[in-house]
Write a protein that holds these residues in place. Structure first.
Motif, PDB file in Angstrom:
ATOM      1  N   LEU A 152       0.809  -1.214   0.000  1.00 26.56           N
ATOM      2  CA  LEU A 152       0.000   0.000   0.000  1.00 26.56           C
ATOM      3  C   LEU A 152       0.847   1.271   0.000  1.00 26.56           C
ATOM      4  O   LEU A 152       0.420   2.291  -0.536  1.00 26.56           O
ATOM      5  CB  LEU A 152      -0.962  -0.011   1.182  1.00 26.56           C
ATOM      6  CG  LEU A 152      -2.009  -1.121   1.153  1.00 26.56           C
ATOM      7  CD1 LEU A 152      -2.893  -1.032   2.380  1.00 26.56           C
ATOM      8  CD2 LEU A 152      -2.841  -1.052  -0.100  1.00 26.56           C
TER       9      LEU A 152
ATOM     10  N   LEU B 167      -9.513  -0.075   3.020  1.00 28.27           N
ATOM     11  CA  LEU B 167      -9.540  -0.357   1.583  1.00 28.27           C
ATOM     12  C   LEU B 167     -10.378  -1.596   1.290  1.00 28.27           C
ATOM     13  O   LEU B 167     -11.148  -1.613   0.330  1.00 28.27           O
ATOM     14  CB  LEU B 167      -8.119  -0.532   1.043  1.00 28.27           C
ATOM     15  CG  LEU B 167      -8.000  -0.849  -0.446  1.00 28.27           C
ATOM     16  CD1 LEU B 167      -8.621   0.253  -1.295  1.00 28.27           C
ATOM     17  CD2 LEU B 167      -6.537  -1.070  -0.828  1.00 28.27           C
TER      18      LEU B 167
ATOM     19  N   PHE C 109      -0.432   5.289   0.130  1.00 27.60           N
ATOM     20  CA  PHE C 109      -1.100   5.226   1.430  1.00 27.60           C
ATOM     21  C   PHE C 109      -0.131   5.695   2.505  1.00 27.60           C
ATOM     22  O   PHE C 109       1.028   5.308   2.521  1.00 27.60           O
ATOM     23  CB  PHE C 109      -1.571   3.803   1.736  1.00 27.60           C
ATOM     24  CG  PHE C 109      -2.823   3.419   0.998  1.00 27.60           C
ATOM     25  CD1 PHE C 109      -4.056   3.487   1.613  1.00 27.60           C
ATOM     26  CD2 PHE C 109      -2.757   2.995  -0.320  1.00 27.60           C
ATOM     27  CE1 PHE C 109      -5.205   3.135   0.934  1.00 27.60           C
ATOM     28  CE2 PHE C 109      -3.896   2.634  -1.003  1.00 27.60           C
ATOM     29  CZ  PHE C 109      -5.127   2.711  -0.376  1.00 27.60           C
TER      30      PHE C 109
ATOM     31  N   PRO D 275      -5.170   1.283   7.192  1.00 31.01           N
ATOM     32  CA  PRO D 275      -5.605   1.622   5.827  1.00 31.01           C
ATOM     33  C   PRO D 275      -5.992   0.403   4.989  1.00 31.01           C
ATOM     34  O   PRO D 275      -6.899   0.491   4.161  1.00 31.01           O
ATOM     35  CB  PRO D 275      -4.391   2.335   5.232  1.00 31.01           C
ATOM     36  CG  PRO D 275      -3.689   2.915   6.412  1.00 31.01           C
ATOM     37  CD  PRO D 275      -3.896   1.932   7.526  1.00 31.01           C
TER      38      PRO D 275
END
Length: 87
Positions: free
Chosen positions: A42, A65, A47, A61
């Motif tokens: 990521l 997602l 991210f 995160p």
């Protein structure tokens, strides 16, 4: 103390019930989404993992997602509808 909220182990069996992993069918799309997002780096996609540790920890995160992709595939645009799906 962790920077992110740590979820429960999906293979752990709670009292008088089956594990979350057993409750989800082997051909369910959430398994594919989980594998797909876990295979991504990521940070390479922009991210940000640097959060100020002030107050309640943030959700990771990758978890957000996964939820976003699930909602997109199932035409769920409302965060309230997604919240109900998570219960």
């Amino acid at each position: 103390m962790s920077k992110f909220i740590i979820g429960c182990d999906r293979s752990q069996i709670p009292l008088f019930a089956s594990s979350m992993d057993q409750a989800i069918a082997q051909d369910n799309q959430v398994r594919l989404i989980d594998l797909f997002v876990d295979s991504l780096k990521l940070a390479d996609f922009g991210f940000d993992f640097s959060f100020v540790e002030n107050g309640r920890p943030a959700y990771h995160p990758a978890d957000l997602l996964k939820l976003f992709i699930y909602g997109y595939l199932n035409r769920m645009r409302s965060s309230r509808v997604l919240e109900k799906e998570c219960d």
